[in-house]
Design a protein around this motif. Structure first.
Motif, PDB file in Angstrom:
ATOM      1  N   THR A  57       0.819  -1.222   0.000  1.00 40.32           N
ATOM      2  CA  THR A  57       0.000   0.000   0.000  1.00 40.32           C
ATOM      3  C   THR A  57       0.847   1.264   0.000  1.00 40.32           C
ATOM      4  O   THR A  57       0.375   2.330   0.366  1.00 40.32           O
ATOM      5  CB  THR A  57      -0.933   0.012   1.220  1.00 40.32           C
ATOM      6  N   GLY A  58       2.086   1.155  -0.406  1.00 38.35           N
ATOM      7  CA  GLY A  58       2.935   2.339  -0.462  1.00 38.35           C
ATOM      8  C   GLY A  58       3.331   2.813   0.918  1.00 38.35           C
ATOM      9  O   GLY A  58       3.606   2.017   1.823  1.00 38.35           O
ATOM     10  N   ASN A  59       3.348   4.124   1.074  1.00 39.13           N
ATOM     11  CA  ASN A  59       3.772   4.727   2.339  1.00 39.13           C
ATOM     12  C   ASN A  59       2.652   4.802   3.377  1.00 39.13           C
ATOM     13  O   ASN A  59       2.893   5.205   4.510  1.00 39.13           O
ATOM     14  CB  ASN A  59       4.319   6.134   2.096  1.00 39.13           C
ATOM     15  N   LEU A  60       1.451   4.436   2.987  1.00 41.60           N
ATOM     16  CA  LEU A  60       0.323   4.475   3.926  1.00 41.60           C
ATOM     17  C   LEU A  60       0.283   3.188   4.740  1.00 41.60           C
ATOM     18  O   LEU A  60       0.185   2.093   4.180  1.00 41.60           O
ATOM     19  CB  LEU A  60      -0.985   4.669   3.159  1.00 41.60           C
TER      20      LEU A  60
ATOM     21  N   PHE B  45      -2.700   2.195  -2.457  1.00 37.27           N
ATOM     22  CA  PHE B  45      -3.787   1.921  -1.516  1.00 37.27           C
ATOM     23  C   PHE B  45      -5.147   2.122  -2.175  1.00 37.27           C
ATOM     24  O   PHE B  45      -6.079   1.336  -1.950  1.00 37.27           O
ATOM     25  CB  PHE B  45      -3.661   2.828  -0.290  1.00 37.27           C
ATOM     26  N   ILE B  46      -5.266   3.168  -2.983  1.00 38.46           N
ATOM     27  CA  ILE B  46      -6.534   3.451  -3.662  1.00 38.46           C
ATOM     28  C   ILE B  46      -6.919   2.291  -4.576  1.00 38.46           C
ATOM     29  O   ILE B  46      -8.078   1.848  -4.605  1.00 38.46           O
ATOM     30  CB  ILE B  46      -6.440   4.770  -4.463  1.00 38.46           C
ATOM     31  N   LEU B  47      -5.943   1.767  -5.324  1.00 45.04           N
ATOM     32  CA  LEU B  47      -6.225   0.656  -6.236  1.00 45.04           C
ATOM     33  C   LEU B  47      -6.651  -0.590  -5.466  1.00 45.04           C
ATOM     34  O   LEU B  47      -7.651  -1.243  -5.814  1.00 45.04           O
ATOM     35  CB  LEU B  47      -4.986   0.350  -7.075  1.00 45.04           C
ATOM     36  N   TRP B  48      -5.913  -0.920  -4.407  1.00 43.80           N
ATOM     37  CA  TRP B  48      -6.278  -2.082  -3.609  1.00 43.80           C
ATOM     38  C   TRP B  48      -7.626  -1.890  -2.917  1.00 43.80           C
ATOM     39  O   TRP B  48      -8.406  -2.848  -2.780  1.00 43.80           O
ATOM     40  CB  TRP B  48      -5.200  -2.377  -2.570  1.00 43.80           C
TER      41      TRP B  48
ATOM     42  N   GLU C  88      -4.361   9.825  11.946  1.00 41.73           N
ATOM     43  CA  GLU C  88      -3.447  10.623  11.135  1.00 41.73           C
ATOM     44  C   GLU C  88      -3.689  10.421   9.644  1.00 41.73           C
ATOM     45  O   GLU C  88      -3.132  11.155   8.826  1.00 41.73           O
ATOM     46  CB  GLU C  88      -1.993  10.262  11.469  1.00 41.73           C
ATOM     47  N   ASN C  89      -4.487   9.435   9.307  1.00 48.76           N
ATOM     48  CA  ASN C  89      -4.713   9.090   7.904  1.00 48.76           C
ATOM     49  C   ASN C  89      -6.089   9.501   7.403  1.00 48.76           C
ATOM     50  O   ASN C  89      -6.548   9.005   6.373  1.00 48.76           O
ATOM     51  CB  ASN C  89      -4.526   7.584   7.712  1.00 48.76           C
ATOM     52  N   GLY C  90      -6.764  10.392   8.140  1.00 51.92           N
ATOM     53  CA  GLY C  90      -8.114  10.791   7.762  1.00 51.92           C
ATOM     54  C   GLY C  90      -8.201  11.373   6.369  1.00 51.92           C
ATOM     55  O   GLY C  90      -9.101  11.030   5.583  1.00 51.92           O
ATOM     56  N   SER C  91      -7.264  12.250   6.009  1.00 52.55           N
ATOM     57  CA  SER C  91      -7.281  12.872   4.679  1.00 52.55           C
ATOM     58  C   SER C  91      -7.057  11.841   3.586  1.00 52.55           C
ATOM     59  O   SER C  91      -7.663  11.905   2.511  1.00 52.55           O
ATOM     60  CB  SER C  91      -6.207  13.958   4.599  1.00 52.55           C
ATOM     61  N   ALA C  92      -6.190  10.871   3.857  1.00 51.90           N
ATOM     62  CA  ALA C  92      -5.938   9.825   2.863  1.00 51.90           C
ATOM     63  C   ALA C  92      -7.185   8.979   2.626  1.00 51.90           C
ATOM     64  O   ALA C  92      -7.493   8.615   1.480  1.00 51.90           O
ATOM     65  CB  ALA C  92      -4.782   8.941   3.330  1.00 51.90           C
ATOM     66  N   PHE C  93      -7.907   8.673   3.684  1.00 54.49           N
ATOM     67  CA  PHE C  93      -9.144   7.898   3.526  1.00 54.49           C
ATOM     68  C   PHE C  93     -10.209   8.707   2.787  1.00 54.49           C
ATOM     69  O   PHE C  93     -10.989   8.142   2.018  1.00 54.49           O
ATOM     70  CB  PHE C  93      -9.658   7.449   4.887  1.00 54.49           C
ATOM     71  N   MET C  94     -10.249  10.022   3.016  1.00 51.10           N
ATOM     72  CA  MET C  94     -11.235  10.846   2.314  1.00 51.10           C
ATOM     73  C   MET C  94     -10.927  10.903   0.829  1.00 51.10           C
ATOM     74  O   MET C  94     -11.833  10.814  -0.018  1.00 51.10           O
ATOM     75  CB  MET C  94     -11.270  12.257   2.904  1.00 51.10           C
TER      76      MET C  94
ATOM     77  N   THR D 153      -6.161  18.095   0.345  1.00 52.04           N
ATOM     78  CA  THR D 153      -6.098  16.760  -0.248  1.00 52.04           C
ATOM     79  C   THR D 153      -4.769  16.484  -0.943  1.00 52.04           C
ATOM     80  O   THR D 153      -4.439  15.338  -1.194  1.00 52.04           O
ATOM     81  CB  THR D 153      -7.233  16.571  -1.275  1.00 52.04           C
ATOM     82  N   PHE D 154      -4.029  17.536  -1.281  1.00 56.05           N
ATOM     83  CA  PHE D 154      -2.769  17.317  -1.983  1.00 56.05           C
ATOM     84  C   PHE D 154      -1.757  16.648  -1.055  1.00 56.05           C
ATOM     85  O   PHE D 154      -1.629  16.994   0.114  1.00 56.05           O
ATOM     86  CB  PHE D 154      -2.226  18.642  -2.517  1.00 56.05           C
ATOM     87  N   GLY D 155      -1.029  15.704  -1.578  1.00 52.45           N
ATOM     88  CA  GLY D 155      -0.068  14.963  -0.774  1.00 52.45           C
ATOM     89  C   GLY D 155      -0.666  13.753  -0.101  1.00 52.45           C
ATOM     90  O   GLY D 155       0.041  13.030   0.601  1.00 52.45           O
ATOM     91  N   ASN D 156      -1.976  13.514  -0.303  1.00 54.55           N
ATOM     92  CA  ASN D 156      -2.634  12.374   0.329  1.00 54.55           C
ATOM     93  C   ASN D 156      -3.130  11.356  -0.700  1.00 54.55           C
ATOM     94  O   ASN D 156      -4.021  10.576  -0.418  1.00 54.55           O
ATOM     95  CB  ASN D 156      -3.803  12.851   1.185  1.00 54.55           C
ATOM     96  N   PHE D 157      -2.570  11.380  -1.908  1.00 56.83           N
ATOM     97  CA  PHE D 157      -2.928  10.418  -2.939  1.00 56.83           C
ATOM     98  C   PHE D 157      -1.975   9.225  -2.859  1.00 56.83           C
ATOM     99  O   PHE D 157      -0.831   9.295  -3.318  1.00 56.83           O
ATOM    100  CB  PHE D 157      -2.850  11.056  -4.329  1.00 56.83           C
TER     101      PHE D 157
END
Length: 591
Positions: free
Chosen positions: A148-151, A351-354, A463-469, A343-347
Motif C-alpha cells: 500500500t505504499g507509504n500508507l 492503496f486506492i487501487l487495492w 493521522e490518515n483521515g485525509s488519505a481515507f477521504m 487533499t494534496f499529498g494524500n494520494f
C-alpha cells in the motif's frame, strides 16, 4: 458553511473567510453552482441517450470539479479556496443526510418491501457487516505485505473505512431502472437494500470509530467483539423502535389535533418530522440515521393518512425537493473538494487501487453467498410449482405443477441450449433471485453521498483521515462514472426484463394474496387507533372519488365503517399517493 481552522488572520482581525462578505461570497458561488447542476440535470433528463452514459451524480461532480479547479488556479493560497472547497462534517451529517435517508423510507412501498423483506434485510444487515470486515481484512493483509505504499493504516482504521465504503448509493442505478421499467422484484431488492444499508453502515462506522479513538489494534478488536455486537444490536434496535414510535406518534398527534382547516400549520408541523427524530436519537445516544429511516416508513404509513389531501401532496413535494437538493449539494461538494489544498499529498495510488478491488471483492463475498443461501431456503412443498428456466433470460421461465418430490421439466425451445430447474413453492415463486438479478445487484453497489459524508467525519485522532477521504472520493468517482454509466448496457447483457407493465404485475402477483400476520395485527391493533377514520374530509377529484366507490357530493365525508375498510385495503393504501407519483418505481428522487 465551510470548515475553517482559524477565525482571524493572526493579528486579531477577522479573516476574509469568516467575514460577512466572505460568507456571502461562499454561499453565492455554491448556490450558483447548485443552480447550474439543476439546469444541467434537466438537460440530462431531456436527453435519454446522454443520461444513460452520464449519470446525474457524475455530471454534478464534474461541475464541482471544474469550479474547484478554477478556484485553485485563481487563488493558489489563503483562506479563500479553503473556504470555497470544503464543507464541515457537521453540515453534512446534521443538515444534509437526514432528508436523504428520510425520503428513502418515505417512498418504500410496503407490499413489495415486506414481500421481499428477508433478502433485503439479509443483504443490508449481514451483507454490510460482511463487506465492512472483508474490506478491512483484505487491506490489512495487503498493508502488512507492504503493497500500500507509504500508507500504513491500523486495523481499527481499516474497519472504520470498510464500514463507510460499504454504504451504497444506488440513485444513479435506480434512475436507469425507473426509465427502463425493470422487473419490480429487482428494483425493490436494490432499493430496499440501499435504504437499509446506509443506516447499518452508519451504525458500524460510529462503532468502529470508537476503536480508532481508543487506538485499538486487531487483537483489541477481537477481544471487544462481543461488546461490539451488543453495542451494534442495542443501537440499531433502539433506533428502529424510536423511529417507528416517532412515525406513529405523529399519526396520533395529527389524529387528535385536526389541522386540516389551517393547512399552513399542518404542513409546517409535518415537515418537522424530517429532522426532529434525528436530533432526539442523537440526544439518546442512538443512531439518528436509522431512526429517521424508520420514521419515514412509519410516517408515510400512518401519519400521511391523517393529512388533508393538499397538504399530503405539498409535503411529498417538499420532502423530494429537500432530499434532491441535499444529494446534489453533497456530490457538488465532492467535486469541489478534489482540488482542496488539504487533499494534496494524500494520494496513495497503491492503496486506492487495492481499496477499489477490495470493495468489489467484498461486495461479491456478501451478495452471492447470501442470495445462494436465500434461494436454498425456499423449500418445495406438495402441489407446488417447478420453475424451469431455459437459457439465461427471465422471460424464458415456464411453470408446471408437481406433486411431492416428482418433477416435470418442460421441453426446451428451439433457441435454448440449456435449462435449469428451480424447486420453489408456488406461493414463493416470485421470490427466487436468479443469477441475472444477482449479477445486477452486485453491479449496483455504487458508492456516493453517505460514504463521502462519513469519510468527511473520519475520527480526528487518525493521522490518515485525509488519505481515507481522498480514497473514498476516487472510489465514488469510479463507481458513479463506470458502473452508473454502463448500467443500461448491463441490463441488456444480463437479459433483465424491462418495460414491465406494473399494474398487470401487481394484479398477477399480489391482488389475490392473503394478508400476512403483520398486516392482520396492524389492521386490528394499530390502524384504528392511529389513523383518523371518523372525521376525514376527502378532497379527491370526482373521478378519483368514483374510483374508490365513495359518495358523489361536494363535501365527501367518509363514514367510520367505509373508511375502516379502505384502510385495510392494500389497493387503496398503495394507490393513495400524490397525483403523478403512483408508480412502484417511485424512489423519491426522480423528476
Amino acid at each position: 458553511m465551510a470548515d475553517y481552522d482559524e477565525n482571524d488572520d493572526g493579528n486579531g482581525n477577522e479573516s476574509w473567510s469568516t467575514s460577512e462578505i466572505g460568507i456571502s461570497f461562499y454561499f453565492f458561488v455554491f448556490l450558483s453552482l447548485l443552480a447550474l447542476s439543476l439546469v444541467l440535470g434537466n438537460l440530462l433528463n431531456s436527453r435519454p441517450k446522454l443520461g444513460s452514459v452520464l449519470p446525474e451524480a457524475g455530471m454534478t461532480i464534474l461541475v464541482g470539479a471544474v469550479a474547484g479547479l478554477f478556484v485553485h488556479v485563481a487563488f493558489r493560497s489563503g483562506s479563500v479556496p479553503d473556504g470555497l472547497l470544503s464543507f464541515s462534517s457537521e453540515v453534512l451529517f446534521v443538515a444534509l443526510l437526514p432528508p436523504i435517508i428520510f425520503i428513502s423510507g418515505y417512498h418504500i412501498k410496503p407490499v413489495l418491501f415486506f414481500r421481499h423483506i428477508k433478502p433485503i434485510v439479509l443483504l443490508s444487515c449481514l451483507g454490510t457487516v460482511i463487506q465492512s470486515i472483508a474490506v478491512a481484512l483484505i487491506l490489512y493483509v495487503v498493508s502488512i505485505h507492504g503493497l500500500t505504499g507509504n500508507l500504513k493504516p491500523s486495523f481499527s482504521e481499516l474497519l472504520t473505512f470498510g464500514a463507510l465504503i460499504s454504504a451504497t448509493d444506488t440513485v444513479s442505478i435506480l434512475a436507469i431502472f425507473q426509465k427502463k421499467r425493470v422487473d419490480p422484484h429487482l428494483f425493490y431488492l436494490v432499493f430496499g437494500e440501499s435504504a437499509l444499508n446506509d443506516a447499518v453502515a452508519l451504525v458500524l462506522f460510529r462503532t468502529f470509530s470508537n476503536f480508532v479513538e481508543n487506538n485499538h489494534n486487531i487483537f483489541n478488536v477481537a477481544v471487544d467483539l462481543i461488546a461490539l455486537v451488543l453495542d451494534f444490536t442495542y443501537t440499531f434496535a433502539g433506533s428502529f423502535v424510536l423511529g417507528i414510535l416517532c412515525g406513529v406518534g405523529v399519526g396520533v398527534l395529527l389524529k387528535k389535533v385536526n389541522m386540516k382547516k389551517t393547512a399552513l400549520y399542518e404542513l409546517c408541523l409535518y415537515v418537522l418530522v424530517m429532522y426532529l427524530p434525528y436530533f432526539l436519537a442523537t440526544i439518546l445516544h442512538l443512531s439518528g440515521i436509522v431512526t429517521i429511516l424508520f420514521t419515514g416508513i412509519s410516517a408515510k404509513r400512518y401519519a400521511a393518512q391523517n393529512l388533508s389531501r393538499s397538504t399530503e401532496i405539498k409535503a411529498d413535494s417538499l420532502f423530494r425537493a429537500t432530499a434532491h437538493l441535499a444529494e446534489t449539494a453533497i456530490f457538488l461538494e465532492l467535486g469541489l473538494s478534489l482540488f482542496n489544498h488539504a487533499t494534496f499529498g494524500n494520494f496513495y495510488w497503491e492503496f486506492i487501487l487495492w481499496a477499489l478491488l477490495a470493495c468489489l471483492g467484498a461486495r461479491a463475498l456478501a451478495v452471492y453467498p447470501i442470495v445462494f443461501g436465500y434461494n436454498k431456503s425456499l423449500k418445495l412443498s406438495k402441489e407446488d410449482t417447478v420453475i424451469t428456466r431455459k437459457g439465461s433470460r427471465d422471460s424464458h421461465f415456464s411453470e408446471r405443477p408437481i406433486s411431492g418430490c416428482e418433477k416435470s421439466i418442460a421441453s426446451p425451445s428451439s433457441d435454448d441450449t440449456s435449462e435449469h430447474t428451480l424447486f420453489t413453492p408456488n406461493r414463493s415463486k416470485d421470490k427466487v433471485i436468479n443469477w441475472g438479478k444477482t449479477h445486477m445487484m452486485w453491479f449496483s453497489g455504487l458508492r456516493g453521498a453517505v460514504a463521502y459524508a462519513c469519510a468527511h467525519n473520519f475520527p480526528e485522532s487518525s493521522e490518515n483521515g485525509s488519505a481515507f477521504m481522498v480514497t473514498t472520493s476516487i472510489i465514488i468517482l469510479v463507481t458513479v462514472f463506470l458502473f452508473g454509466g454502463t448500467a443500461d448496457f448491463m441490463l441488456e447483457l444480463l437479459g433483465i426484463p424491462t418495460n414491465v407493465d406494473e399494474e398487470k404485475y401487481m394484479q398477477e402477483k399480489y391482488d389475490d394474496r392473503e394478508p400476512g400476520k403483520l398486516e392482520r395485527f396492524e389492521k386490528a391493533f394499530i390502524l384504528p387507533y392511529v389513523t383518523d377514520i371518523s372525521n376525514i374530509e376527502c378532497d379527491l377529484p370526482v373521478d378519483e372519488v368514483d374510483h374508490f366507490a365513495l359518495p358523489r357530493d361536494d363535501s365527501v365525508r367518509l363514514d367510520l365503517s367505509a373508511m375502516n375498510n379502505r384502510l385495510s385495503d392494500r389497493h387503496f393504501i398503495e394507490t393513495h399517493e400524490p397525483t403523478g407519483w403512483k408508480s412502484i418505481y417511485d424512489y423519491g428522487y426522480q423528476a
